[in-house]
Motif scaffolding. Structure first.
Motif, PDB file in Angstrom:
ATOM      1  N   THR A 250      -7.525  -7.577   1.554  1.00  0.00           N
ATOM      2  CA  THR A 250      -7.637  -6.137   1.346  1.00  0.00           C
ATOM      3  C   THR A 250      -8.995  -5.750   0.778  1.00  0.00           C
ATOM      4  O   THR A 250      -9.166  -4.650   0.256  1.00  0.00           O
ATOM      5  CB  THR A 250      -6.525  -5.625   0.407  1.00  0.00           C
ATOM      6  OG1 THR A 250      -6.698  -6.200  -0.894  1.00  0.00           O
ATOM      7  CG2 THR A 250      -5.152  -6.005   0.931  1.00  0.00           C
TER       8      THR A 250
ATOM      9  N   ASP B 183     -12.670  -4.390   0.356  1.00  0.00           N
ATOM     10  CA  ASP B 183     -13.563  -3.382   0.924  1.00  0.00           C
ATOM     11  C   ASP B 183     -14.878  -4.088   1.247  1.00  0.00           C
ATOM     12  O   ASP B 183     -15.701  -4.338   0.370  1.00  0.00           O
ATOM     13  CB  ASP B 183     -13.776  -2.257  -0.088  1.00  0.00           C
ATOM     14  CG  ASP B 183     -14.613  -1.119   0.464  1.00  0.00           C
ATOM     15  OD1 ASP B 183     -15.507  -1.381   1.284  1.00  0.00           O
ATOM     16  OD2 ASP B 183     -14.393   0.029   0.050  1.00  0.00           O
TER      17      ASP B 183
ATOM     18  N   HIS C 207      -2.588   1.064   7.520  1.00  0.00           N
ATOM     19  CA  HIS C 207      -3.606   0.080   7.134  1.00  0.00           C
ATOM     20  C   HIS C 207      -4.700  -0.073   8.188  1.00  0.00           C
ATOM     21  O   HIS C 207      -5.625  -0.869   8.010  1.00  0.00           O
ATOM     22  CB  HIS C 207      -2.953  -1.284   6.885  1.00  0.00           C
ATOM     23  CG  HIS C 207      -1.879  -1.249   5.850  1.00  0.00           C
ATOM     24  ND1 HIS C 207      -2.079  -0.742   4.594  1.00  0.00           N
ATOM     25  CD2 HIS C 207      -0.583  -1.645   5.898  1.00  0.00           C
ATOM     26  CE1 HIS C 207      -0.949  -0.833   3.898  1.00  0.00           C
ATOM     27  NE2 HIS C 207      -0.030  -1.365   4.672  1.00  0.00           N
TER      28      HIS C 207
ATOM     29  N   ARG D  44      -7.135   1.840   8.984  1.00  0.00           N
ATOM     30  CA  ARG D  44      -8.465   2.238   8.518  1.00  0.00           C
ATOM     31  C   ARG D  44      -9.130   1.105   7.739  1.00  0.00           C
ATOM     32  O   ARG D  44     -10.323   0.817   7.933  1.00  0.00           O
ATOM     33  CB  ARG D  44      -8.371   3.492   7.645  1.00  0.00           C
ATOM     34  CG  ARG D  44      -9.726   3.965   7.095  1.00  0.00           C
ATOM     35  CD  ARG D  44      -9.595   5.346   6.483  1.00  0.00           C
ATOM     36  NE  ARG D  44      -8.684   5.365   5.352  1.00  0.00           N
ATOM     37  CZ  ARG D  44      -9.065   5.165   4.100  1.00  0.00           C
ATOM     38  NH1 ARG D  44     -10.336   4.907   3.826  1.00  0.00           N
ATOM     39  NH2 ARG D  44      -8.202   5.212   3.116  1.00  0.00           N
ATOM     40  N   LEU D  45      -8.363   0.461   6.858  1.00  0.00           N
ATOM     41  CA  LEU D  45      -8.925  -0.653   6.089  1.00  0.00           C
ATOM     42  C   LEU D  45      -9.323  -1.795   7.013  1.00  0.00           C
ATOM     43  O   LEU D  45     -10.411  -2.370   6.869  1.00  0.00           O
ATOM     44  CB  LEU D  45      -7.908  -1.125   5.049  1.00  0.00           C
ATOM     45  CG  LEU D  45      -8.292  -2.378   4.247  1.00  0.00           C
ATOM     46  CD1 LEU D  45      -9.616  -2.181   3.530  1.00  0.00           C
ATOM     47  CD2 LEU D  45      -7.183  -2.737   3.262  1.00  0.00           C
TER      48      LEU D  45
ATOM     49  N   GLU E 160     -12.555  -0.880   8.726  1.00  0.00           N
ATOM     50  CA  GLU E 160     -13.706  -0.918   7.830  1.00  0.00           C
ATOM     51  C   GLU E 160     -14.116  -2.347   7.496  1.00  0.00           C
ATOM     52  O   GLU E 160     -15.287  -2.608   7.209  1.00  0.00           O
ATOM     53  CB  GLU E 160     -13.387  -0.147   6.555  1.00  0.00           C
ATOM     54  CG  GLU E 160     -13.309   1.367   6.792  1.00  0.00           C
ATOM     55  CD  GLU E 160     -12.838   2.135   5.575  1.00  0.00           C
ATOM     56  OE1 GLU E 160     -12.408   1.493   4.595  1.00  0.00           O
ATOM     57  OE2 GLU E 160     -12.900   3.376   5.611  1.00  0.00           O
ATOM     58  N   GLN E 161     -13.175  -3.286   7.550  1.00  0.00           N
ATOM     59  CA  GLN E 161     -13.533  -4.683   7.329  1.00  0.00           C
ATOM     60  C   GLN E 161     -14.311  -5.263   8.500  1.00  0.00           C
ATOM     61  O   GLN E 161     -15.099  -6.196   8.337  1.00  0.00           O
ATOM     62  CB  GLN E 161     -12.267  -5.509   7.086  1.00  0.00           C
ATOM     63  CG  GLN E 161     -11.587  -5.217   5.760  1.00  0.00           C
ATOM     64  CD  GLN E 161     -10.252  -5.893   5.632  1.00  0.00           C
ATOM     65  OE1 GLN E 161      -9.565  -6.140   6.631  1.00  0.00           O
ATOM     66  NE2 GLN E 161      -9.847  -6.198   4.411  1.00  0.00           N
TER      67      GLN E 161
ATOM     68  N   HIS F 211     -11.864   3.941  -2.665  1.00  0.00           N
ATOM     69  CA  HIS F 211     -11.581   2.530  -2.443  1.00  0.00           C
ATOM     70  C   HIS F 211     -10.212   2.416  -1.794  1.00  0.00           C
ATOM     71  O   HIS F 211      -9.236   2.904  -2.324  1.00  0.00           O
ATOM     72  CB  HIS F 211     -11.590   1.805  -3.795  1.00  0.00           C
ATOM     73  CG  HIS F 211     -11.846   0.348  -3.665  1.00  0.00           C
ATOM     74  ND1 HIS F 211     -13.011  -0.160  -3.165  1.00  0.00           N
ATOM     75  CD2 HIS F 211     -11.061  -0.715  -3.955  1.00  0.00           C
ATOM     76  CE1 HIS F 211     -12.955  -1.480  -3.192  1.00  0.00           C
ATOM     77  NE2 HIS F 211     -11.778  -1.843  -3.656  1.00  0.00           N
ATOM     78  N   PRO F 212     -10.089   1.805  -0.623  1.00  0.00           N
ATOM     79  CA  PRO F 212      -8.852   1.905   0.131  1.00  0.00           C
ATOM     80  C   PRO F 212      -7.693   1.104  -0.428  1.00  0.00           C
ATOM     81  O   PRO F 212      -6.631   1.104   0.142  1.00  0.00           O
ATOM     82  CB  PRO F 212      -9.255   1.376   1.523  1.00  0.00           C
ATOM     83  CG  PRO F 212     -10.409   0.497   1.277  1.00  0.00           C
ATOM     84  CD  PRO F 212     -11.151   1.104   0.107  1.00  0.00           C
ATOM     85  N   HIS F 213      -7.897   0.352  -1.522  1.00  0.00           N
ATOM     86  CA  HIS F 213      -6.777  -0.423  -2.044  1.00  0.00           C
ATOM     87  C   HIS F 213      -6.737  -0.413  -3.559  1.00  0.00           C
ATOM     88  O   HIS F 213      -6.117  -1.259  -4.175  1.00  0.00           O
ATOM     89  CB  HIS F 213      -6.852  -1.867  -1.545  1.00  0.00           C
ATOM     90  CG  HIS F 213      -8.155  -2.529  -1.886  1.00  0.00           C
ATOM     91  ND1 HIS F 213      -9.283  -2.317  -1.158  1.00  0.00           N
ATOM     92  CD2 HIS F 213      -8.493  -3.368  -2.872  1.00  0.00           C
ATOM     93  CE1 HIS F 213     -10.279  -3.015  -1.685  1.00  0.00           C
ATOM     94  NE2 HIS F 213      -9.821  -3.651  -2.726  1.00  0.00           N
TER      95      HIS F 213
ATOM     96  N   HIS G  52      -2.116   2.595   0.127  1.00  0.00           N
ATOM     97  CA  HIS G  52      -2.978   1.430   0.239  1.00  0.00           C
ATOM     98  C   HIS G  52      -3.034   0.644  -1.066  1.00  0.00           C
ATOM     99  O   HIS G  52      -3.938  -0.164  -1.254  1.00  0.00           O
ATOM    100  CB  HIS G  52      -4.395   1.861   0.646  1.00  0.00           C
ATOM    101  CG  HIS G  52      -4.459   2.502   1.980  1.00  0.00           C
ATOM    102  ND1 HIS G  52      -4.398   3.858   2.153  1.00  0.00           N
ATOM    103  CD2 HIS G  52      -4.538   1.973   3.228  1.00  0.00           C
ATOM    104  CE1 HIS G  52      -4.477   4.150   3.442  1.00  0.00           C
ATOM    105  NE2 HIS G  52      -4.561   3.031   4.110  1.00  0.00           N
TER     106      HIS G  52
END
Length: 333
Positions: free
Chosen positions: A95, A97, A134, A136-137, A140-141, A229-231, A238
């Protein structure tokens, strides 16, 4: 300078599997590979899968190295003993970023003896962009990738693989697909090109190494300091958590299978270490991604983890309910 590689990808994408193939290839290329593994709660489980494949393996347990575990990561990197022929690989947790971590490592003055981070994104061919909130995360990774690898390609078929590649291209992700055997010589060339350079603060990033990707593209993304921050809990959808449970000294495979089958859908990833009743003289690392079948990987008669355990990862986990389920299905195993 020492090459600094980041393996990024969503939970269960196949980062450790990629490392298990890459590390012997790096060794065959004459490189001295060192590894840092970051994972929720107990990074030592994946470290057991990599033992004897790298000169050193440093597990960092806890939250992502881009936020909660960042100080421990920076301290570990600052103490690294730089020698010619060495390369450092960081396997990030699922997870992380990626953009935030790249920015952190790029701007930290104490890491002057490392190259700028080289992201290697692992794409799950079966589940790419099928993760609902999830997605989007996961995207982005993948965006900052200098290299990428589509895992489970042999399992998904040509049509699905083509859809994944079209999706990557649609999102502007154009890094070359690079299996471990092909990445090792690229890293060997980079290592030879930078090992005598004085440090990135006193030299340009080694674009001259011709190692298969463009160092001048700013990692293919723009840093937006206003993004959430997505998590990290800003968005409850998230907010990832982990639960660790202890297992009996010996456990039956069918008991573990029943336990995993009854877990709530919020559990996206399970990994652990166990001794099985039908093979009591050998330790096994086990893992499962979402509802896929559990994988059992034998690691030998000894383990550096004394207590068998399982780690469960996902958003909004109900720890008491999971522990109660484990007590009911595993305690008498």
């Amino acid at each position: 300078m020492t090459p600094l590689l980041l393996l990024v990808g969503f939970l269960g994408a196949g980062k450790t599997t990629y490392l298990r193939e890459l590390l012997p290839a790096l060794r065959d290329a004459g490189l001295d590979a060192h590894v840092i593994i970051n994972d929720y709660q107990n990074a030592r489980v994946d470290a057991e899968l990599l033992r004897d494949l790298a000169a050193t393996i440093r597990p960092i347990s806890g939250s992502c190295v881009c936020c909660g575990s960042r100080d421990e990561l920076l301290e570990t990197l600052a103490r690294f003993d730089h020698q010619p022929g060495r390369v450092l690989l960081i396997e990030t947790n699922g997870t992380t970023d990626a953009e935030e971590l790249i920015e952190l490592l790029s701007l930290e003055p104490a890491l002057d003896a490392f190259t700028l981070p080289i992201p290697v994104s692992i794409i799950d061919g079966q589940r790419w962009q099928k993760r609902f909130w999830h997605n989007r995360l996961e995207l982005e990774q993948a965006r900052p990738a200098s290299f990428l690898h589509v895992s489970r390609a042999a399992e998904v078929g040509a049509a699905r693989l083509q859809k994944v590649r079209e999706s990557l291209a649609h999102h502007g992700i154009t890094a070359a697909e690079t299996p471990p055997a092909d990445l090792a010589p690229e890293i060997a060339r980079l290592t030879a090109a930078v090992q005598h350079l004085p440090g990135r603060a006193r030299t340009a990033h080694p674009a001259e190494c011709d190692c298969g990707h463009d160092h001048d593209h700013d990692h293919g993304h723009h840093h937006d300091h206003e993004h959430t921050h997505p998590h990290n809990g800003h968005d409850d959808e998230h907010h990832f958590a982990s639960v660790q449970i202890e297992l009996p000294a010996l456990v039956a495979r069918e008991s573990v299978a029943r336990f995993l089958a009854e877990l709530p859908p919020e559990v996206l990833r399970v990994k652990g270490l166990a001794r099985l009743k039908d093979q009591p003289d050998e330790f096994h690392v086990f893992q499962r991604v979402e509802t896929a079948p559990v994988q059992w990987l034998p690691i030998g008669p000894t383990s550096r983890i004394e207590q068998p355990l399982a780690v469960l990862i996902g958003p909004r986990l109900d720890a008491p309910a999971i522990r109660a389920l484990a007590a009911r299905l595993l305690a008498g195993s």
